[in-house]
Enzyme design. Sequence first.
Site, short mmCIF file in Angstrom:
data_model
loop_
_atom_site.label_atom_id
_atom_site.label_comp_id
_atom_site.label_asym_id
_atom_site.label_seq_id
_atom_site.Cartn_x
_atom_site.Cartn_y
_atom_site.Cartn_z
CG ASP A 110 -2.04 1.00 1.12
OD1 ASP A 110 -2.06 1.78 0.14
OD2 ASP A 110 -2.90 1.02 2.01
CB ALA A 111 3.24 2.53 -2.20
CE LYS A 112 -4.19 4.86 0.15
NZ LYS A 112 -3.60 3.91 1.10
NE ARG A 113 5.88 4.87 -3.50
CZ ARG A 113 6.38 5.36 -2.40
NH1 ARG A 113 5.92 6.51 -1.92
NH2 ARG A 113 7.33 4.72 -1.73
#
Length: 277
Positions: A93-96
């Site tokens: 879960d990084a939401k890049r």
Amino acid sequence: MTFTQKLNTAWQSQQSLLMVGLDPDAARLPASLQGKPDAIYQFCTAIVDATAPYVCGFKPQIAYFAALRAEEQLEAICQYILKHHPHLPLVLDAKRGDIGSTAEQYAREAFERYGADAVTLSPYLGFESVQPYLSWKDKGVVLLCRTSNPGSAALQMIEDAKGEPLYLRVASMVAQEWNADGQCALVVGATYPEELAKVRARVGDMPLLVPGIGAQGGDIPATVKAGSDSQGMGMMINSSRAILYARKGDDWAHASAEAARETRDAINAARAALASD
């Protein structure tokens, strides 16, 4: 195995739609781990082992590790999951959200450094920001669509000239234009079951990552009814804090296992009720 193949296999073999989020908060770690240099690793791997029988995968949130300068422990945790629970998908879960060579480096971070099966991304910059991840044909991308936070409506519910809200435009774009190799999934919050149902209707059997149950208060029966695919599955229903910190004391890992089992059972009861209707 590709991400979607691995996820489908996990849904079947585990009979679970529950995904456990790994969000280690230093202030909430068990007393027995406080002050230890590898406390994050010990905590997360114990949670993984305790909850693995009841889940369809794990979702470490990179910010919790980076804020504690614990990226090396995150690497070790990811390797632990891949070695000891290789059948369970690992979603970073990084939401890049970036383009060009920067996006290529973020993809390398997710898929080479951490060995993730999939990574969460923002679609705001368009296809150029997603394409570098899609070049990894066995990996998945999970795009933000209708998120669980109240403030998301300020953007995600904006309507175009035809009255279609932005989140449904995102859902259609991902399903019809970006998902050529079946690598895509969407993030849709359990806190908005009506919108969840609309996304499901729009994208068919595409996997959905569904946060918002547990601490955020999403309703499990409503979530299952709104988000199930044609096979009665189709979701990674995430719970983090309610499972990680189920109880203080020496039996914290056992308590997390019980919380995961109870959540899985509640989801499966809702699935059974839906199937009998």
